[in-house]
Design a protein around this motif. Structure first.
Motif, mmCIF file in Angstrom:
data_model
loop_
_atom_site.group_PDB
_atom_site.id
_atom_site.type_symbol
_atom_site.label_atom_id
_atom_site.label_comp_id
_atom_site.label_asym_id
_atom_site.label_seq_id
_atom_site.Cartn_x
_atom_site.Cartn_y
_atom_site.Cartn_z
ATOM 1 N N ALA A 113 24.593 44.189 8.610
ATOM 2 C CA ALA A 113 23.882 43.388 9.606
ATOM 3 C C ALA A 113 24.418 43.608 11.012
ATOM 4 O O ALA A 113 23.765 43.242 11.986
ATOM 5 N N ALA A 114 25.583 44.197 11.129
ATOM 6 C CA ALA A 114 26.224 44.343 12.434
ATOM 7 C C ALA A 114 25.489 45.343 13.317
ATOM 8 O O ALA A 114 24.747 46.207 12.842
ATOM 9 N N ARG A 115 25.751 45.229 14.612
ATOM 10 C CA ARG A 115 25.191 46.141 15.607
ATOM 11 C C ARG A 115 26.334 46.769 16.397
ATOM 12 O O ARG A 115 27.348 46.119 16.649
ATOM 13 N N TYR A 116 26.173 48.035 16.759
ATOM 14 C CA TYR A 116 27.164 48.681 17.627
ATOM 15 C C TYR A 116 26.412 49.535 18.634
ATOM 16 O O TYR A 116 25.672 50.462 18.268
ATOM 17 N N ASP A 117 26.584 49.230 19.902
ATOM 18 C CA ASP A 117 25.906 49.976 20.960
ATOM 19 C C ASP A 117 26.814 51.094 21.446
ATOM 20 O O ASP A 117 27.760 50.866 22.204
ATOM 21 N N GLY A 118 26.540 52.292 20.987
ATOM 22 C CA GLY A 118 27.349 53.431 21.390
ATOM 23 C C GLY A 118 27.015 54.660 20.574
ATOM 24 O O GLY A 118 26.263 54.605 19.591
ATOM 25 N N THR A 119 27.569 55.768 21.012
ATOM 26 C CA THR A 119 27.422 57.038 20.301
ATOM 27 C C THR A 119 28.737 57.343 19.618
ATOM 28 O O THR A 119 29.779 57.415 20.273
ATOM 29 N N VAL A 120 28.699 57.507 18.307
ATOM 30 C CA VAL A 120 29.924 57.683 17.543
ATOM 31 C C VAL A 120 29.934 59.040 16.864
ATOM 32 O O VAL A 120 28.890 59.637 16.594
ATOM 33 N N THR A 121 31.149 59.523 16.594
ATOM 34 C CA THR A 121 31.330 60.689 15.739
ATOM 35 C C THR A 121 32.378 60.331 14.700
ATOM 36 O O THR A 121 33.219 59.456 14.935
ATOM 37 N N TYR A 122 32.310 60.978 13.540
ATOM 38 C CA TYR A 122 33.127 60.564 12.402
ATOM 39 C C TYR A 122 34.012 61.706 11.921
ATOM 40 O O TYR A 122 33.539 62.832 11.701
ATOM 41 N N HIS A 123 35.302 61.402 11.735
ATOM 42 C CA HIS A 123 36.278 62.365 11.218
ATOM 43 C C HIS A 123 36.568 62.052 9.755
ATOM 44 O O HIS A 123 36.824 60.900 9.387
ATOM 45 N N ASP A 124 36.533 63.078 8.906
ATOM 46 C CA ASP A 124 36.865 62.909 7.489
ATOM 47 C C ASP A 124 38.368 63.067 7.290
ATOM 48 O O ASP A 124 38.938 64.119 7.597
ATOM 49 N N SER A 125 39.010 62.027 6.772
ATOM 50 C CA SER A 125 40.432 62.147 6.472
ATOM 51 C C SER A 125 40.605 63.037 5.246
ATOM 52 O O SER A 125 39.769 63.055 4.343
ATOM 53 N N CYS A 126 41.692 63.780 5.202
ATOM 54 C CA CYS A 126 41.903 64.736 4.108
ATOM 55 C C CYS A 126 41.930 64.050 2.750
ATOM 56 O O CYS A 126 41.295 64.502 1.797
ATOM 57 N N SER A 127 42.675 62.949 2.636
ATOM 58 C CA SER A 127 42.801 62.281 1.344
ATOM 59 C C SER A 127 41.482 61.667 0.899
ATOM 60 O O SER A 127 41.074 61.800 -0.264
ATOM 61 N N GLY A 128 40.800 60.981 1.811
ATOM 62 C CA GLY A 128 39.526 60.374 1.454
ATOM 63 C C GLY A 128 38.503 61.410 1.029
ATOM 64 O O GLY A 128 37.783 61.236 0.044
ATOM 65 N N LEU A 129 38.445 62.510 1.755
ATOM 66 C CA LEU A 129 37.459 63.548 1.481
ATOM 67 C C LEU A 129 37.795 64.314 0.207
ATOM 68 O O LEU A 129 36.960 64.453 -0.693
ATOM 69 N N ARG A 130 39.022 64.808 0.119
ATOM 70 C CA ARG A 130 39.363 65.746 -0.949
ATOM 71 C C ARG A 130 39.804 65.074 -2.243
ATOM 72 O O ARG A 130 39.564 65.601 -3.333
ATOM 73 N N GLU A 131 40.438 63.919 -2.138
ATOM 74 C CA GLU A 131 40.912 63.248 -3.342
ATOM 75 C C GLU A 131 39.942 62.200 -3.864
ATOM 76 O O GLU A 131 39.864 61.977 -5.072
ATOM 77 N N LEU A 132 39.182 61.563 -2.956
ATOM 78 C CA LEU A 132 38.305 60.470 -3.366
ATOM 79 C C LEU A 132 36.822 60.760 -3.158
ATOM 80 O O LEU A 132 35.977 59.919 -3.466
ATOM 81 N N LYS A 133 36.493 61.931 -2.605
ATOM 82 C CA LYS A 133 35.094 62.352 -2.420
ATOM 83 C C LYS A 133 34.313 61.399 -1.516
ATOM 84 O O LYS A 133 33.134 61.113 -1.753
ATOM 85 N N VAL A 134 34.970 60.899 -0.479
ATOM 86 C CA VAL A 134 34.297 60.056 0.508
ATOM 87 C C VAL A 134 33.758 60.954 1.609
ATOM 88 O O VAL A 134 34.530 61.580 2.342
ATOM 89 N N LYS A 135 32.457 61.035 1.723
ATOM 90 C CA LYS A 135 31.833 61.900 2.723
ATOM 91 C C LYS A 135 30.547 61.268 3.255
ATOM 92 O O LYS A 135 30.459 60.878 4.417
ATOM 93 N N GLY A 136 29.555 61.181 2.400
ATOM 94 C CA GLY A 136 28.263 60.669 2.852
ATOM 95 C C GLY A 136 28.196 59.157 2.968
ATOM 96 O O GLY A 136 27.364 58.631 3.726
ATOM 97 N N GLN A 137 29.073 58.447 2.252
ATOM 98 C CA GLN A 137 28.973 56.986 2.196
ATOM 99 C C GLN A 137 29.101 56.323 3.572
ATOM 100 O O GLN A 137 28.248 55.512 3.955
#
Length: 242
Positions: A113-137
């Motif tokens: 429900a939250a709102r954020y006014d801005g342009t963001v970019t996202y960095h994938d942490s090594c552990s989250g990406l490679r060990e836990l498969k966090v990418k698209g979520q």
């Protein structure tokens, strides 16, 4: 301890997802610094202290890819030869999730429900990406937020150079890596940088500040929960790493 707002943001998101949240007061660091330094016996001792604290819960949710990766991947590894603790480590690993992965993959959250006014970019942490498969979520939830525009980060899967104790053991290499990372952040034109791991965020925030790049840095949970109104993550105190 470094950024309490992340914990409160995680609490808000979990409660919005219908969860009852408890935080065991006796918990400590997950033991990853010892593990990364080759002190496996000490890491195993931390794991044996932590496991009983969480066994009575349905799920364990961690707003950090590196801590989540330690519990899910490395607790079973350091206790593999222990007939008593090994199965308990595997049971804990099976119910432990990174925060945004839990919200989307387990609780079925498709928007906030939250709102954020801005342009963001996202960095994938090594552990989250490679060990836990966090990418698209996290990207899926961010892309549905009102007011927010997300732009892709070039080399988004490349390590920022923090790497736990790596940045202490190899400071010159670490600084070169984070310098390249923040250059890519600047190329996007985004006014905000997000990630799901405080180590990466502190490292990149410090370098952005030192290079005079006016980019706000937040944990993704702070933005998803609508709690990014506090000052963004700042450079470490004088004497800290880049």
């Amino acid at each position: 301890m470094i950024r309490p707002n992340v914990g409160f943001a995680a609490l808000k998101l979990l409660e919005e997802a219908g969860c009852i949240v408890e935080v065991p007061e006796a918990q400590t660091c997950c033991g990853q610094p010892a593990f990364n330094s080759g002190a496996r016996a000490q890491a195993a001792a931390v794991a044996r202290a932590m496991i009983p604290l969480f066994e009575g819960y349905d799920f364990v949710v961690v707003p950090s890819g590196s801590c989540g990766g330690m519990i899910v991947k490395h607790y079973p590894e350091v206790l593999a030869d222990d007939p008593h603790w090994g199965p308990r480590a595997l049971a804990l690993a099976a119910k432990t999730h990174e925060l945004v992965s839990f919200l989307t993959d387990v609780r079925g959250m498709t928007g906030v429900a939250a709102r954020y006014d801005g342009t963001v970019t996202y960095h994938d942490s090594c552990s989250g990406l490679r060990e836990l498969k966090v990418k698209g979520q996290p990207r899926a939830l961010l892309d549905g937020m009102a007011g927010l525009t997300r732009v892709d980060l070039p080399d988004e899967e490349t390590c920022c150079g923090f790497g736990g104790t790596f940045c202490v053991k190899y400071p010159e290499v670490s600084t070169a890596m984070v310098s390249k990372k923040v250059a890519r952040v600047a190329e996007t034109g985004a006014d905000t940088l997000l990630a799901g791991d405080m180590g990466c965020l502190m490292n990149m925030a410090g370098r952005l500040s030192r290079e005079g790049k006016p980019v706000k840095v937040y944990h993704v949970a702070e933005v998803l929960a609508g709690m990014a109104g506090v000052p963004p993550i700042a450079a470490p105190d004088k004497g800290g790493r880049s």
